[in-house]
Design a protein around this motif. Structure first.
Motif, PDB file in Angstrom:
ATOM      1  N   ILE A   9      11.247  -5.279   0.951  1.00 29.30           N
ATOM      2  CA  ILE A   9       9.896  -5.678   1.363  1.00 29.30           C
ATOM      3  C   ILE A   9       9.232  -4.568   2.162  1.00 29.30           C
TER       4      ILE A   9
ATOM      5  N   THR B 243       8.086  -1.613  -0.053  1.00 34.83           N
ATOM      6  CA  THR B 243       7.068  -1.896  -1.070  1.00 34.83           C
ATOM      7  C   THR B 243       5.792  -2.468  -0.451  1.00 34.83           C
ATOM      8  N   LEU B 244       5.906  -3.595   0.232  1.00 36.25           N
ATOM      9  CA  LEU B 244       4.717  -4.271   0.752  1.00 36.25           C
ATOM     10  C   LEU B 244       4.245  -3.730   2.101  1.00 36.25           C
TER      11      LEU B 244
END
Length: 333
Positions: free
Chosen positions: A163, A166-167
């Motif tokens: 996470i 990527t985010l």
């Protein structure tokens, strides 16, 4: 100061590679957890038989106790052949060490690329916290016979890192003017390191409750709980790692108050992040107190520890990404 794009790119590559290696190590540990039960039971049975033989005066290895001239029995159970699951577990541990080294490399390169402490936004904060969590776990498996549980510890780490990469990824850049202080090095590092260590007792307490429930009722979690170590081992892991992290967490909260007075003219303002950090501190203090109180040891203490872990995760994600406050420095676009 200009950002060194080359070092920043190498940092990103090191982080991605470390994540991939953790995933591979996770698979190896899950294989050991699934198929290594018989080997661990055989080793435990062999050790018990050896102790029985020595206690009954049977054949056993003896060694001379230094300075006394007496023979002290030493239990030396017969060597067991190393099973395939055991070898796979050792390979997973070796991969974990490699991943931790690459993880550290990503942090160091990020710091050199930005010429500052590499925890100025949420991406870098989670990078540091997950590194500390993995480094702490390596120390735990060296101290306690819980290596086969590494998959349960690495699963939330891998999810967090995925996470994060990527985010929550943030390009290397100078920090906001409000963070350009030496307190960034002191306060934020203490908070991130303690948060990373708290990952370990959080997972250990969850496993403790599963194991305890199985011991009270063998029908519960019958297939899964039988693969876990004794409840007292999990309890010691959770307690000792919490004892390690709590003083550092306390130091971080106090440093944050001093920094707040310097930056905003007050020590405490009940900002959402300050409030949640204080709630987490109270919960962990209650856990340590409960461990010192005979009536609240065991399952009740584990539940309190899990609430502390939940408060830490809530503070990391919800407070940083959803609420608005003076601590809105996540750096997520």
């Amino acid at each position: 100061m200009p950002i060194n794009e080359t070092l920043s790119r190498y940092s990103d590559w090191s982080y991605t590679t470390a994540t991939a290696i953790y995933v591979l190590a996770l698979l190896f540990f899950l294989i050991e957890q699934s198929f290594g039960v018989k080997s661990r039971r055989a080793a435990a049975s062999a050790g018990a038989r050896a102790r029985e033989l020595v206690g009954a005066g049977g054949p056993g290895t003896t060694e001379v106790t230094a300075g006394t001239g007496t023979d002290a029995p030493a239990v030396t159970p017969p060597a067991l052949p190393t099973g395939r699951a055991e070898r796979i577990g050792r390979m997973g541990a070796a991969l974990t060490v490699l991943g931790v080294l690459l993880h550290l490399t990503a942090l160091v390169l990020r710091g050199f690329a930005t010429d500052r402490a590499p925890w100025g936004n949420m991406y870098e904060y989670i990078m540091l916290a997950t590194f500390i969590g993995m480094a702490t776990w390596l120390l735990v498996i060296k101290k306690f016979p819980v290596r086969h549980l590494s998959g349960f510890m690495m699963l939330p780490i891998v999810i967090l890192m995925f996470i994060n990469g990527t985010l929550l990824y943030a390009t290397a850049a100078p920090v906001q003017p409000a963070l350009q202080s030496y307190w960034l090095v002191i306060h934020v590092s203490a908070a991130a390191i303690s948060s990373g260590i708290f990952l370990v007792p959080g997972v250990a307490s969850i496993l403790y409750l599963i194991r305890q429930s199985h011991e009270q009722n063998p029908a519960r979690f019958a297939k899964f709980a039988g693969r876990l170590p004794a409840a007292d081992v999990l309890d010691r892991v959770a307690y000792r790692t919490t004892v390690l992290a709590f003083p550092l967490f306390t130091f971080g909260v106090l440093c944050g108050a001093v920094w707040a007075e310097s930056a905003w003219g007050r020590f405490w303002g009940w900002d959402p992040k300050e409030t949640t950090a204080f709630v987490a501190w109270v919960i962990y203090a209650a856990y340590l107190h409960s461990r010192a109180t005979a009536g609240w040891r065991g399952g009740r203490a584990a539940v309190i520890n899990i609430f502390g872990f939940a408060a830490t995760v809530f503070n990391l994600f919800f407070i940083n990404l959803v609420t608005a406050g003076l601590h809105s420095y996540a750096g997520v676009g």
